[in-house]
Design a protein around this motif. Structure first.
Motif, short mmCIF file in Angstrom:
data_model
loop_
_atom_site.label_atom_id
_atom_site.label_comp_id
_atom_site.label_asym_id
_atom_site.label_seq_id
_atom_site.Cartn_x
_atom_site.Cartn_y
_atom_site.Cartn_z
N GLY A 1 9.75 50.73 20.12
CA GLY A 1 10.81 51.11 19.14
C GLY A 1 11.86 50.10 18.86
O GLY A 1 12.96 50.41 18.49
N ASP B 1 18.81 58.93 14.98
CA ASP B 1 17.32 58.40 15.45
C ASP B 1 17.32 56.93 15.73
O ASP B 1 16.33 56.27 16.07
CB ASP B 1 16.49 58.52 13.98
CG ASP B 1 16.91 57.57 12.86
OD1 ASP B 1 18.07 56.86 12.99
OD2 ASP B 1 16.07 57.30 12.03
N GLN B 2 18.52 56.67 16.66
CA GLN B 2 18.49 55.25 17.02
C GLN B 2 19.38 55.28 18.28
O GLN B 2 20.19 56.38 18.50
CB GLN B 2 19.21 54.22 16.19
CG GLN B 2 18.39 53.81 15.18
CD GLN B 2 19.05 52.76 14.26
OE1 GLN B 2 20.38 52.24 14.63
NE2 GLN B 2 18.77 52.48 13.16
N HIS C 1 21.68 52.85 20.74
CA HIS C 1 22.47 51.28 21.08
C HIS C 1 22.78 51.22 22.18
O HIS C 1 23.49 52.21 22.77
CB HIS C 1 23.45 51.27 19.79
CG HIS C 1 22.84 51.41 18.61
ND1 HIS C 1 23.69 50.80 17.48
CD2 HIS C 1 21.95 51.80 17.95
CE1 HIS C 1 23.01 50.86 16.35
NE2 HIS C 1 22.00 51.56 16.54
N ALA D 1 19.26 47.75 20.07
CA ALA D 1 18.95 49.00 19.33
C ALA D 1 17.46 49.31 19.20
O ALA D 1 16.82 48.48 19.00
CB ALA D 1 19.74 48.63 17.92
N ASP E 1 14.61 52.62 18.39
CA ASP E 1 13.95 53.86 17.66
C ASP E 1 14.14 55.07 18.72
O ASP E 1 13.36 54.88 19.58
CB ASP E 1 12.91 53.76 17.05
CG ASP E 1 12.60 54.84 16.20
OD1 ASP E 1 12.70 56.10 16.67
OD2 ASP E 1 12.05 54.89 15.15
N SER E 2 15.13 55.89 18.72
CA SER E 2 14.98 56.99 19.76
C SER E 2 13.68 57.81 19.91
O SER E 2 13.62 58.42 20.87
CB SER E 2 16.24 57.80 19.54
OG SER E 2 16.20 58.60 18.34
N ILE F 1 14.51 47.78 17.74
CA ILE F 1 15.14 47.34 16.25
C ILE F 1 15.79 46.14 16.32
O ILE F 1 15.36 45.04 15.53
CB ILE F 1 16.09 48.38 15.87
CG1 ILE F 1 15.03 49.82 15.79
CG2 ILE F 1 16.48 47.93 14.51
CD1 ILE F 1 16.02 51.01 15.55
#
Length: 124
Positions: A18, A80-81, A83, A98, A100-101, A20
């Motif tokens: 995930g 949906d993230q 950090h 960061a 993607d959760s 980012i």
């Protein structure tokens, strides 16, 4: 950019589900030492500049409260993230990551960051 930073950001991109974006920033000056993103519309250096203000605000709050504490990390959970702002042990640098959760494993991600943040002090 140093080999350490190049390897660091590539390792995160390849091994953090995930992924980012990531950057490493100096707290005192706001200078970004490296940044990498998997999304063209996500600017990790801009995000780090804003998150530097979050770090400074928390440091000021700790001082104002008279706490004898250090920040290990700051976790910001969005829709949906996730950090993560992970400060080096000496408080001079922070890693901004960061993810993607829906894809990331928070425990594994924090463990990987913890391994690298120890090296940041000696390698920058």
């Amino acid at each position: 950019m140093s080999d350490f930073l190049q390897n660091f950001q590539n390792d995160l991109k390849e091994n953090i589900n995930g992924f980012i974006a990531v950057s490493v920033t100096e707290v005192e000056t706001g200078m970004s030492y490296c940044s990498l993103t998997a999304k063209s519309d996500f600017d990790p250096e801009l995000a780090s500049a804003y998150n530097l203000e979050v770090v400074k605000a928390k440091l000021n709050a700790i001082r104002a409260l008279g706490l004898d504490q250090k920040i290990n990390d700051i976790l910001i959970t969005l829709t949906d993230q996730i950090h993560i702002i992970d400060l080096s042990d000496d408080g001079r640098y922070f890693i901004y990551l960061a993810v993607d959760s829906n894809k990331a494993n928070l425990g594994l991600t924090r463990a990987v960051l913890s391994r690298y943040k120890k090296d940041i002090i000696t390698k920058l």
